[in-house]
Design a protein around this motif. Structure first.
Motif, short mmCIF file in Angstrom:
data_model
loop_
_atom_site.label_atom_id
_atom_site.label_comp_id
_atom_site.label_asym_id
_atom_site.label_seq_id
_atom_site.Cartn_x
_atom_site.Cartn_y
_atom_site.Cartn_z
N GLU A 52 0.72 -1.36 -0.09
CA GLU A 52 -0.09 -0.06 0.10
C GLU A 52 0.97 1.32 -0.13
O GLU A 52 0.59 2.12 -0.63
CB GLU A 52 -0.90 0.12 1.14
CG GLU A 52 -2.01 -1.00 1.04
CD GLU A 52 -2.70 -1.19 2.42
OE1 GLU A 52 -2.45 -0.40 3.47
OE2 GLU A 52 -3.80 -2.06 2.19
N ILE A 53 1.95 1.23 0.88
CA ILE A 53 2.53 2.45 0.84
C ILE A 53 3.49 2.47 -0.49
O ILE A 53 3.49 3.66 -1.06
CB ILE A 53 3.85 2.26 1.74
CG1 ILE A 53 3.04 2.27 3.38
CG2 ILE A 53 4.95 3.12 1.80
CD1 ILE A 53 4.09 1.90 4.38
N SER A 54 3.82 1.38 -0.92
CA SER A 54 4.42 1.60 -2.55
C SER A 54 3.50 2.14 -3.54
O SER A 54 3.92 2.76 -4.37
CB SER A 54 4.92 0.08 -2.74
OG SER A 54 5.87 -0.33 -2.04
N GLU A 55 2.36 1.83 -3.44
CA GLU A 55 1.41 2.40 -4.45
C GLU A 55 1.28 3.65 -4.29
O GLU A 55 1.14 4.37 -5.26
CB GLU A 55 -0.26 1.61 -4.13
CG GLU A 55 -0.06 0.13 -4.62
CD GLU A 55 -1.37 -0.55 -4.72
OE1 GLU A 55 -2.13 0.05 -4.21
OE2 GLU A 55 -1.40 -1.79 -5.16
N GLU A 56 1.14 4.12 -3.18
CA GLU A 56 1.05 5.64 -2.80
C GLU A 56 2.24 6.46 -3.17
O GLU A 56 2.06 7.59 -3.75
CB GLU A 56 0.84 5.91 -1.15
CG GLU A 56 -0.52 5.64 -0.62
CD GLU A 56 -1.70 6.44 -1.23
OE1 GLU A 56 -1.43 7.66 -1.44
OE2 GLU A 56 -2.71 5.94 -1.54
N ASP A 57 3.36 5.66 -3.07
CA ASP A 57 4.66 6.40 -3.49
C ASP A 57 4.60 6.67 -5.01
O ASP A 57 4.94 7.56 -5.69
CB ASP A 57 5.96 5.48 -3.12
CG ASP A 57 6.28 5.55 -1.90
OD1 ASP A 57 5.73 6.60 -1.11
OD2 ASP A 57 6.87 4.64 -1.29
N ILE A 58 4.03 5.34 -5.85
CA ILE A 58 3.68 5.65 -7.22
C ILE A 58 3.02 6.54 -7.63
O ILE A 58 3.34 7.35 -8.60
CB ILE A 58 3.55 4.01 -7.69
CG1 ILE A 58 4.42 3.16 -7.50
CG2 ILE A 58 3.16 4.13 -9.05
CD1 ILE A 58 4.06 1.79 -7.94
#
Length: 61
Positions: A52-58
């Motif tokens: 989820e954090i990675s998706e927000e970063d993207i």
């Protein structure tokens, strides 16, 4: 980044140029075994949070 179609077409071109029967058989076995083992992998809560954090970063660049 290469698209799925580009990767697939590149692999097809390479496979068509292979003349070694044993190599082609081994490749066939690899593809057959990997496509038949489509079992689901259960993620831990920590892994889900990281995704989820990675998706927000993207999304945020």
């Amino acid at each position: 980044m290469a698209t799925v179609d580009n990767i697939r077409n590149g692999l097809i071109d390479k496979i068509l140029s292979i003349k070694n029967k044993d190599f082609l058989q081994a490749l066939d076995n690899l593809i057959t075994s990997s496509s038949s083992s489509s079992e689901l992998v259960e993620l831990t809560n920590e892994q889900k949070v990281m995704l989820e954090i990675s998706e927000e970063d993207i999304k945020n660049g």
